[in-house]
Design a protein around this motif. Sequence first.
Motif, PDB file in Angstrom:
ATOM      1  N   ALA A  18      38.731  14.791  91.819  1.00 27.09           N
ATOM      2  CA  ALA A  18      38.573  13.597  90.984  1.00 27.09           C
ATOM      3  C   ALA A  18      38.330  13.981  89.532  1.00 27.09           C
ATOM      4  CB  ALA A  18      37.428  12.739  91.512  1.00 27.09           C
ATOM      5  N   ARG A  19      37.479  14.998  89.292  1.00 20.24           N
ATOM      6  CA  ARG A  19      37.206  15.423  87.914  1.00 20.24           C
ATOM      7  C   ARG A  19      38.445  15.998  87.258  1.00 20.24           C
ATOM      8  NH1 ARG A  19      32.299  17.493  89.945  1.00 20.24           N
ATOM      9  NH2 ARG A  19      33.176  19.608  89.928  1.00 20.24           N
ATOM     10  N   ALA A  20      39.180  16.832  88.008  1.00 22.85           N
ATOM     11  CA  ALA A  20      40.373  17.458  87.425  1.00 22.85           C
ATOM     12  C   ALA A  20      41.402  16.423  87.024  1.00 22.85           C
ATOM     13  CB  ALA A  20      40.982  18.445  88.426  1.00 22.85           C
ATOM     14  N   PHE A  21      41.627  15.434  87.879  1.00 17.78           N
ATOM     15  CA  PHE A  21      42.631  14.423  87.559  1.00 17.78           C
ATOM     16  C   PHE A  21      42.117  13.443  86.507  1.00 17.78           C
ATOM     17  CE2 PHE A  21      44.692  16.042  91.336  1.00 17.78           C
ATOM     18  CZ  PHE A  21      46.020  16.002  90.957  1.00 17.78           C
ATOM     19  N   SER A  22      40.834  13.175  86.487  1.00 14.96           N
ATOM     20  CA  SER A  22      40.290  12.323  85.430  1.00 14.96           C
ATOM     21  C   SER A  22      40.473  12.985  84.069  1.00 14.96           C
ATOM     22  CB  SER A  22      38.803  12.029  85.688  1.00 14.96           C
ATOM     23  OG  SER A  22      38.645  11.186  86.809  1.00 14.96           O
ATOM     24  N   ARG A  23      40.220  14.308  84.001  1.00 15.61           N
ATOM     25  CA  ARG A  23      40.428  15.031  82.744  1.00 15.61           C
ATOM     26  C   ARG A  23      41.894  15.025  82.333  1.00 15.61           C
ATOM     27  NH1 ARG A  23      36.830  18.866  85.096  1.00 15.61           N
ATOM     28  NH2 ARG A  23      38.631  20.145  85.680  1.00 15.61           N
ATOM     29  N   ALA A  24      42.784  15.057  83.333  1.00 18.35           N
ATOM     30  CA  ALA A  24      44.221  15.132  83.043  1.00 18.35           C
ATOM     31  C   ALA A  24      44.813  13.801  82.608  1.00 18.35           C
ATOM     32  CB  ALA A  24      44.967  15.633  84.281  1.00 18.35           C
ATOM     33  N   ALA A  25      44.104  12.698  82.843  1.00 20.33           N
ATOM     34  CA  ALA A  25      44.693  11.361  82.660  1.00 20.33           C
ATOM     35  C   ALA A  25      45.356  11.144  81.305  1.00 20.33           C
ATOM     36  CB  ALA A  25      43.631  10.294  82.921  1.00 20.33           C
ATOM     37  N   PRO A  26      44.719  11.486  80.168  1.00 21.78           N
ATOM     38  CA  PRO A  26      45.342  11.147  78.880  1.00 21.78           C
ATOM     39  C   PRO A  26      46.689  11.815  78.629  1.00 21.78           C
ATOM     40  CG  PRO A  26      43.007  11.639  78.605  1.00 21.78           C
ATOM     41  CD  PRO A  26      43.381  12.057  79.998  1.00 21.78           C
ATOM     42  N   ARG A  27      46.916  13.000  79.232  1.00 22.55           N
ATOM     43  CA  ARG A  27      48.166  13.705  78.956  1.00 22.55           C
ATOM     44  C   ARG A  27      49.074  13.803  80.179  1.00 22.55           C
ATOM     45  NH1 ARG A  27      43.933  16.881  79.798  1.00 22.55           N
ATOM     46  NH2 ARG A  27      44.109  18.795  81.030  1.00 22.55           N
ATOM     47  N   TYR A  28      48.667  13.157  81.271  1.00 23.25           N
ATOM     48  CA  TYR A  28      49.399  13.290  82.529  1.00 23.25           C
ATOM     49  C   TYR A  28      50.853  12.871  82.384  1.00 23.25           C
ATOM     50  CZ  TYR A  28      50.504  12.853  87.495  1.00 23.25           C
ATOM     51  OH  TYR A  28      51.089  12.991  88.725  1.00 23.25           O
ATOM     52  N   ASP A  29      51.097  11.683  81.841  1.00 27.27           N
ATOM     53  CA  ASP A  29      52.462  11.162  81.803  1.00 27.27           C
ATOM     54  C   ASP A  29      53.385  12.041  80.966  1.00 27.27           C
ATOM     55  OD1 ASP A  29      52.047   9.005  83.500  1.00 27.27           O
ATOM     56  OD2 ASP A  29      51.351   7.717  81.864  1.00 27.27           O
ATOM     57  N   ALA A  30      52.856  12.622  79.908  1.00 26.56           N
ATOM     58  CA  ALA A  30      53.696  13.459  79.047  1.00 26.56           C
ATOM     59  C   ALA A  30      54.073  14.774  79.720  1.00 26.56           C
ATOM     60  CB  ALA A  30      52.962  13.744  77.735  1.00 26.56           C
ATOM     61  N   GLY A  78      46.846  -0.405  93.043  1.00 29.01           N
ATOM     62  CA  GLY A  78      46.891   1.014  92.718  1.00 29.01           C
ATOM     63  C   GLY A  78      45.575   1.656  93.104  1.00 29.01           C
ATOM     64  N   LEU A  79      45.624   2.638  94.000  1.00 28.07           N
ATOM     65  CA  LEU A  79      44.402   3.270  94.500  1.00 28.07           C
ATOM     66  C   LEU A  79      44.410   4.755  94.170  1.00 28.07           C
ATOM     67  CD1 LEU A  79      42.527   2.618  97.746  1.00 28.07           C
ATOM     68  CD2 LEU A  79      43.212   4.982  97.266  1.00 28.07           C
ATOM     69  N   ASP A  80      43.278   5.249  93.682  1.00 30.07           N
ATOM     70  CA  ASP A  80      43.179   6.659  93.333  1.00 30.07           C
ATOM     71  C   ASP A  80      41.740   7.114  93.487  1.00 30.07           C
ATOM     72  OD1 ASP A  80      45.311   8.603  91.795  1.00 30.07           O
ATOM     73  OD2 ASP A  80      43.244   9.191  91.393  1.00 30.07           O
ATOM     74  N   LEU A  81      41.573   8.409  93.745  1.00 34.60           N
ATOM     75  CA  LEU A  81      40.241   8.995  93.871  1.00 34.60           C
ATOM     76  C   LEU A  81      39.574   9.188  92.512  1.00 34.60           C
ATOM     77  CD1 LEU A  81      38.312  10.270  96.039  1.00 34.60           C
ATOM     78  CD2 LEU A  81      39.423  12.456  95.539  1.00 34.60           C
ATOM     79  N   ALA A  82      40.384   9.334  91.449  1.00 33.65           N
ATOM     80  CA  ALA A  82      39.865   9.712  90.134  1.00 33.65           C
ATOM     81  C   ALA A  82      39.603   8.497  89.255  1.00 33.65           C
ATOM     82  CB  ALA A  82      40.848  10.646  89.433  1.00 33.65           C
ATOM     83  N   PRO A  83      38.361   8.223  88.904  1.00 40.02           N
ATOM     84  CA  PRO A  83      38.068   7.063  88.057  1.00 40.02           C
ATOM     85  C   PRO A  83      38.721   7.140  86.683  1.00 40.02           C
ATOM     86  CG  PRO A  83      36.112   8.437  88.348  1.00 40.02           C
ATOM     87  CD  PRO A  83      37.141   8.942  89.302  1.00 40.02           C
ATOM     88  N   GLY A  84      38.877   8.355  86.156  1.00 40.64           N
ATOM     89  CA  GLY A  84      39.525   8.489  84.850  1.00 40.64           C
ATOM     90  C   GLY A  84      40.977   8.057  84.876  1.00 40.64           C
ATOM     91  N   MET A  85      41.677   8.358  85.963  1.00 41.63           N
ATOM     92  CA  MET A  85      43.055   7.910  86.116  1.00 41.63           C
ATOM     93  C   MET A  85      43.117   6.382  86.174  1.00 41.63           C
ATOM     94  SD  MET A  85      45.493  10.188  86.203  1.00 41.63           S
ATOM     95  CE  MET A  85      45.910  11.890  86.566  1.00 41.63           C
ATOM     96  N   LEU A  86      42.232   5.777  86.947  1.00 42.69           N
ATOM     97  CA  LEU A  86      42.237   4.320  87.100  1.00 42.69           C
ATOM     98  C   LEU A  86      41.903   3.617  85.789  1.00 42.69           C
ATOM     99  CD1 LEU A  86      40.450   4.147  90.554  1.00 42.69           C
ATOM    100  CD2 LEU A  86      42.827   3.514  90.101  1.00 42.69           C
TER     101      LEU A  86
END
Length: 261
Positions: A18-30, A78-86
Amino acid sequence: MNTPVTSLPLLRWQERVARAFSRAAPRYDALASAQRDIGETLWQTLPQSAQQVLDLGCGTGYWTQRLASHYPNATTTGLDLAPGMLAHAQAQYGDAIRWQQGDAAALPLDDASVDLVFSNLAIQWCPDIGAVMQELARVLAPGGQARITTLLPGTLSEVATAWQRPEALLQTPDASTVQRAIQQSGLRLTQHTCAQRRFFYSDMNAVMASIKGVGAQVTRPNAQLTRRELAAAQARFETLREPQGLPVSYHCFTLHLEQTP
């Protein structure tokens, strides 16, 4: 019984993912071009209609938004484990979509409440594939369908070679383990394909950015790399270079599942 694919205690593993994907959220799509390309292939297999749609492991909401547009009369979650992604997804796409934090192995959804599950490259992060399939069987309504891509052993093999770290590979269950979990859940496997997809990058920095950008560094231990170690890894990766660039392999497993009517 399915053995979890990580030796970490389950809650610690979930927290790290969850932490790793939350950190990745701002640049994930790029940086998620490979994941996006794989998802496009899955998209072509969607059924004509659906009323209750779940994007399982929705990340930044890219596919969730497309599902909501594709099925305009459906309720889309939309369901995800990472709050930052959501949080990123909700800020980008608004509240017309239901955004729900949750674990694929313990879905916060009612029995038989979903008639379509879409999940692109998400369930490989789940330590217990058997629990995931049991939950899908529980929440899918009679006749409901799931369209899923996940990853098999051998994914990111070039990265493991470059760094000489087998743990750089995702510790994913093999195809037979996934199929056995499906059979034990009672879901019907109507179609499946295994395919190796290769993507190319200009240099190792681009490779590592694409992996870190989607949170995949979570499977490697934290370590301070010396310049010598970095140079050695770059040299090893360069031996794999092809005319198109440095290769990164994704071993994809595509599943079409159906709940019995």
